[in-house]
Motif scaffolding. Structure first.
Motif, PDB file in Angstrom:
ATOM      1  N   ALA A   1      39.415  46.196  44.604  1.00  0.00           N
ATOM      2  CA  ALA A   1      39.154  47.136  43.505  1.00  0.00           C
ATOM      3  C   ALA A   1      40.379  47.289  42.611  1.00  0.00           C
ATOM      4  N   ARG A   2      41.512  47.453  43.208  1.00  0.00           N
ATOM      5  CA  ARG A   2      42.755  47.657  42.439  1.00  0.00           C
ATOM      6  C   ARG A   2      43.085  46.446  41.583  1.00  0.00           C
ATOM      7  N   GLU A   3      42.961  45.247  42.163  1.00  0.00           N
ATOM      8  CA  GLU A   3      43.304  44.042  41.418  1.00  0.00           C
ATOM      9  C   GLU A   3      42.311  43.776  40.294  1.00  0.00           C
ATOM     10  N   LEU A   4      41.050  44.100  40.509  1.00  0.00           N
ATOM     11  CA  LEU A   4      40.070  43.944  39.429  1.00  0.00           C
ATOM     12  C   LEU A   4      40.323  44.931  38.297  1.00  0.00           C
ATOM     13  N   GLN A   5      40.638  46.173  38.631  1.00  0.00           N
ATOM     14  CA  GLN A   5      40.918  47.172  37.596  1.00  0.00           C
ATOM     15  C   GLN A   5      42.142  46.755  36.779  1.00  0.00           C
ATOM     16  N   LYS A   6      43.139  46.218  37.447  1.00  0.00           N
ATOM     17  CA  LYS A   6      44.333  45.753  36.738  1.00  0.00           C
ATOM     18  C   LYS A   6      44.012  44.586  35.800  1.00  0.00           C
ATOM     19  N   ARG A   7      42.938  43.866  36.104  1.00  0.00           N
ATOM     20  CA  ARG A   7      42.522  42.759  35.254  1.00  0.00           C
ATOM     21  C   ARG A   7      41.529  43.199  34.179  1.00  0.00           C
ATOM     22  N   GLY A   8      41.388  44.498  33.990  1.00  0.00           N
ATOM     23  CA  GLY A   8      40.588  45.010  32.895  1.00  0.00           C
ATOM     24  C   GLY A   8      39.135  45.278  33.207  1.00  0.00           C
TER      25      GLY A   8
ATOM     26  N   GLY B   1      40.475  37.349  41.397  1.00  0.00           N
ATOM     27  CA  GLY B   1      40.656  36.182  40.542  1.00  0.00           C
ATOM     28  C   GLY B   1      39.350  35.483  40.239  1.00  0.00           C
ATOM     29  N   ALA B   2      38.458  35.428  41.234  1.00  0.00           N
ATOM     30  CA  ALA B   2      37.168  34.770  41.027  1.00  0.00           C
ATOM     31  C   ALA B   2      36.303  35.535  40.044  1.00  0.00           C
ATOM     32  N   ILE B   3      36.212  36.849  40.217  1.00  0.00           N
ATOM     33  CA  ILE B   3      35.323  37.664  39.385  1.00  0.00           C
ATOM     34  C   ILE B   3      35.873  37.826  37.968  1.00  0.00           C
ATOM     35  N   ALA B   4      37.150  38.094  37.853  1.00  0.00           N
ATOM     36  CA  ALA B   4      37.726  38.389  36.540  1.00  0.00           C
ATOM     37  C   ALA B   4      38.143  37.143  35.774  1.00  0.00           C
ATOM     38  N   ASP B   5      38.580  36.108  36.480  1.00  0.00           N
ATOM     39  CA  ASP B   5      39.181  34.961  35.805  1.00  0.00           C
ATOM     40  C   ASP B   5      38.434  33.647  36.040  1.00  0.00           C
ATOM     41  N   GLY B   6      37.401  33.661  36.877  1.00  0.00           N
ATOM     42  CA  GLY B   6      36.692  32.423  37.161  1.00  0.00           C
ATOM     43  C   GLY B   6      37.435  31.482  38.072  1.00  0.00           C
TER      44      GLY B   6
END
Length: 437
Positions: A50-57, A382-387
């Protein structure tokens, strides 16, 4: 290294020594809410994802059925080191050396993530450096061979300690040579989990405790997570629930086995048996693990069972194990003792990936979760936010049925077999030593 994974019984030493969370208690969500990603499960894998996804916008909602880190993430032994629950030889045999090297590097990224975040969030979370694995049979060549392989193939520099060096710092005749990993570290896992969650909420993650996810259904292009008082509509759902809820995501729920292990913490001691502040384990198939913690207490863990309930003689059982190695400790009082659950897949590797219906999962860290939960959070973010498709390296360890109750019977029988083999090997080692004398 087997580590306890969650229980509703008895207070742990970690709970007694961790500051209260500073984040706002949002309570259960009501009505309908929308987000990019809904994370189910508030252990370290869920919090990190959750934290890493939020940091990725991304806009993230995290649902936890009880309190954050009440299970595995806040109750384990606090050992942080590279690798997985499966031995490196098992991984090589399954996927080959090159793929094993790539997986090991990913595990090391998880270790370094924890090291970095501990220093950034609260340096007092760190409790020591190094993990020592002691041999209970006399095999100096085997220790040197393993260390040489790890350096050559995995760039992991390990120190081999002789029997004399080992017994100088661990005063027991049960141990012979040992292997020390100086790059590993020890932490207070509950403090770490709470600090990470506080930071996640500060970044914008909406955290809802005491909010079980009741079901997930597909509705158009969204996934709908139903709770007791509302619904969360999300493009992505990530399941990080370990063995504590095996119904919410059947593909992984049927692939994990709940395996219990135990920990005890002594009263403050005046002792000269354990002379190092590193984490310590042994090379038995069913070994002990322990370390000194503040006030010169000994935190001692071990035993594996498929029994979920807490045995009435838990403290006495662990004290007996401790005194079988260090009888000079006398009769220490046990101030804390708790049982907990680990989630294992049959291959003893994490389950990380995406199901055919589009839902993501990260579970089955098998008692080696402090580095691999961090690794999983980074991979899925990385997978969800950046592919990024690096998570696909775990496709070789896809979820498969663990056998249900028959799997649990098999695990218990296998543990008893491991114990018998350990006793056989140690008896043979003693006979060889006596013959040499």
């Amino acid at each position: 290294m087997n580590q306890p994974m969650g229980s509703e019984t008895s207070q742990t030493w970690y709970e007694a020594t961790a500051p209260a969370p500073s984040r706002e208690d949002l309570g259960p969500p009501r009505g309908v809410a929308a987000c990019d990603v809904c994370v189910i499960g508030g252990g370290l894998a869920g919090i990190t994802t959750a934290r890493e996804l939020q940091k990725r916008g991304r806009i993230v909602v995290l649902l936890e059925a009880k309190q954050l880190a009440w299970g595995a993430s806040g109750r384990n032994a606090g050992f942080v080191g590279n690798g997985f629950a499966a031995g490196i030889e098992e991984i090589i045999e399954r996927v080959g050396l090159r793929n094993a090297q790539a997986l090991y590097r990913l595990s090391a990224h998880g270790t370094e993530y924890v090291r970095r975040e501990v220093q950034r969030l609260d340096a007092s979370i760190k409790m020591g450096d190094g993990i020592i694995i002691a041999q209970r049979v006399d095999d100096p060549a085997g220790a040197r061979r393993y260390a040489a392989m790890m350096l050559r193939d995995f760039n992991e520099g390990l120190d081999v300690l002789s029997t004399e060096q080992t017994r100088e710092i661990l005063v027991t005749d049960r141990y012979y040579q040992s292997i020390r990993n100086p790059r590993s570290l020890l932490i207070h896992p509950l403090r770490y989990a709470r600090a990470l969650a506080d930071d996640a909420q500060h970044c914008g993650v909406k955290i809802h405790e005491n909010t079980p996810a009741l079901s997930v259904r597909k509705e158009g292009t969204s996934l709908v997570v139903r709770t007791a008082y509302g619904e969360i509509h999300a493009r992505h759902v990530v399941h990080c629930v370990s063995s504590l809820d095996r119904r919410i995501h059947p593909p992984t729920g049927r692939a994990v086995l709940p395996v219990a292990t135990y920990v005890a913490v002594t009263e403050p001691l005046e002792q000269d048996a354990i002379r190092v502040r590193s984490g310590i384990g042994d090379m038995r198939r069913a070994g002990d693990y322990y370390r000194l913690i503040p006030d010169n207490r000994v935190l001692w863990g071990g035993r594996i069972t498929t029994r979920v309930s807490t045995p009435s003689r838990l403290a006495r059982m662990l004290k007996q194990d401790m005194l079988s190695v260090y009888p000079q400790l006398g009769a220490p009082k046990i101030d804390y003792a708790w049982a907990g659950l680990m989630a294992y897949a049959l291959h003893k590797m994490p389950l990380i990936g995406r199901a055919p219906d589009g839902q993501w999962f990260a579970t089955a860290f098998g008692g080696h979760g402090l580095n691999t939960t961090a690794m999983a959070g980074l991979l899925l973010a990385g997978a969800i936010a950046d592919g990024d498709d690096e998570y696909r390296r775990f496709a070789a360890f896809a979820p498969r049925w663990a056998g249900g109750p028959f799997g649990r019977i098999g695990v218990q029988a296998n543990y008893w077999l491991m114990q018998a083999r350990d006793r056989r090997d140690e008896k043979a080692a003693r006979q060889v030593r006596l013959a040499a004398e």
